[in-house]
Design a protein around this motif. Sequence first.
Motif: not given
Length: 542
Positions: A244-245, A249, A326, A351, A418, A420
């Motif tokens: 999952a790209l 970063v 997703f 996360d 940054q 996202f």
Amino acid sequence: MKTAVTLLTKDAPQAQEVEVKRPLNRQMIAILDFGSQYSELIARRIRETQVYSEVLPYRTTAEQLRQLNPKGIILSGGPSSVYDAKAPHCDPEIWQLGIPILGVCYGMQLMVQQLGGEVQKSERGEYGKAALHIDDSKSLLADVEDGTTMWMSHGDSVIKMPSGFELLAHTANTPCAAIANHEKKLYGVQFHPEVVHSVGGLSLIRNFVYEICKSEPTWTTDAFVEEAIREIRAKVGEKRVLLALSGGVDSSTLAFLLHKAIGDQLTCVFIDQGFMRKLEPERLVKLFSEQFHIPVEYVNARERFIGALNGVTDPEEKRRIIGHEFIKAFEKTSRELGPFDYLAQGTLYPDVIESADTNVDPKTGERVAVKIKSHHNVGGLPKDLRFKLVEPLRKLFKDEVRKVGHNVGLPLEIVQRQPFPGPGLAIRIIGEVTAERLNILRDADLIVRQEINRNDLYSKYWQAFAVLLPIRSVGVMGDQRTYAYPIVLRIVTSEDGMTADWARVPYDVLEVISNRIVNEVKGVNRVAFDITSKPPGTIEWE
Ligand SMILES: Nc1ncnc2c1ncn2[C@@H]1O[C@H](COP(=O)(O)OP(=O)(O)OP(=O)(O)O)[C@@H](O)[C@H]1O
Ligand SMILES: O=c1[nH]c(=O)c2[nH+]cn([C@@H]3O[C@H](COP(=O)(O)O)[C@@H](O)[C@H]3O)c2[nH]1
Ligand SMILES: NC(=O)CC[C@H](N)C(=O)O
Ligand SMILES: [Mg+2]
């Protein structure tokens, strides 16, 4: 040679049993977790000294520890009181292992109680900074200055040390702030050396790791990458992996790492959920395919995502639906291009900790959920996930990932990006997400980014973005009454996303951003600036 010990780790996906495999020759410091908010921070501080460290459940037995053969053991703090009937205890055999042990706060209190000393509720708790007066500056406290500031957070205190222990330091409120049994290499501190406010905390940790445990600094980014590649190959074998790209970063670092590890067994999939910023999807696909020669499958799922959010206003509900969509998109891709046995995600430790069960119930000793918000890639996963997960960055913090990214050749422009969030602009529109609101926010967000870049401020801030509120207020433009949405600017500094402060953005930059948004973005007539730190706020508004 490897030793396999099966443990139930606290952040295991869907609480499966996880095998912790450590090469016998790997030097590590094991941390037993009694439910402190800082357990993983201790691990991170140890890793900063270039020694590997991992957080294990407090129930890990002395026998399991003997097999893991750590150079040292740290017992974390925790919310319980050791004298409570149901307080979590460690296996009492660990004191006989002959491995150096450092107890932090609850960890020290437990050590004292189990070895025959006494712990009591103190008349006055101690929360925040305290001056540490050193009674013995050998070993653990070498190089720690007398009178230095250490950070405290306790309501209980040690009132009698077990026999064989000596006093190393005290504070005004805490007679036993640091203690040691030098002969048995058992140490305890009432304060938290791992938090950033403890001046000299890192010296103490270094003393424990190097002088007392005799570890060597072998845990480097090179070593992490080498080991991650080895583990990915061993886990995945000949099977195919869907990554999952997002172009952020974490997943970009993982793309480079997986590409090194398994080459064309890897397929990168970018889901355009319709909540990306202006021009981002096109840029990502081009960059990966043309510059990095890593092909990316572009999946347009815009209609599905926005359709699924129709009428939904609750933030957790939005996150759950987005996480679910997703997975549906990955499953569909797997049917079309697969099959894929593995799903790789750039999940990081923050996360996990914000989405998952992290505390120990003081009464039952069981973990209780203190969910802050479900990150789509953790809390949004269904229970019956059909893929096996590959998440080699799961224990790391963002700045550690940036080092790994740099190490595997990711260009600086991505390493320094940054963050996202996966749910994108959908969690920056408070309340219902509509096409109209998305367009407004996209235009406002572009202006924020342009002005931050123009003033060379991009790398100074952790994140700088716009939030759209679903209310309207009155304004006046060109002698006409307006009744339109406000935009809130959220610009923060942070080390790792776990805590953050609002950025002191120069007034003239704020002025230009505000003027441009109100003048150029139709539907907005007011701009506000969020001056809340985290905690008590969070970085994103939902
Ligand atoms: N649009 C997307 N398409 C595919 N996968 C995604 C998408 N957005 C997020 N993900 C997955 O969810 C993971 C977590 O998202 P997150 O935003 O935390 O990380 P990132 O995007 O890789 O990096 P950053 O935090 O710098 O944005 C990603 O690493 C990626 O695996
Ligand atoms: O991939 C992600 N999926 C999510 O669901 C998510 N929620 C928050 N974030 C990012 O995490 C960091 C901390 O955010 P909060 O202070 O809002 O919890 C900040 O950098 C946020 O942008 C997310 N990233
Ligand atoms: N932070 C901690 O580990 C606190 C330990 C214990 N609950 C106390 O209040 O003293
Ligand atoms: Mg992202």
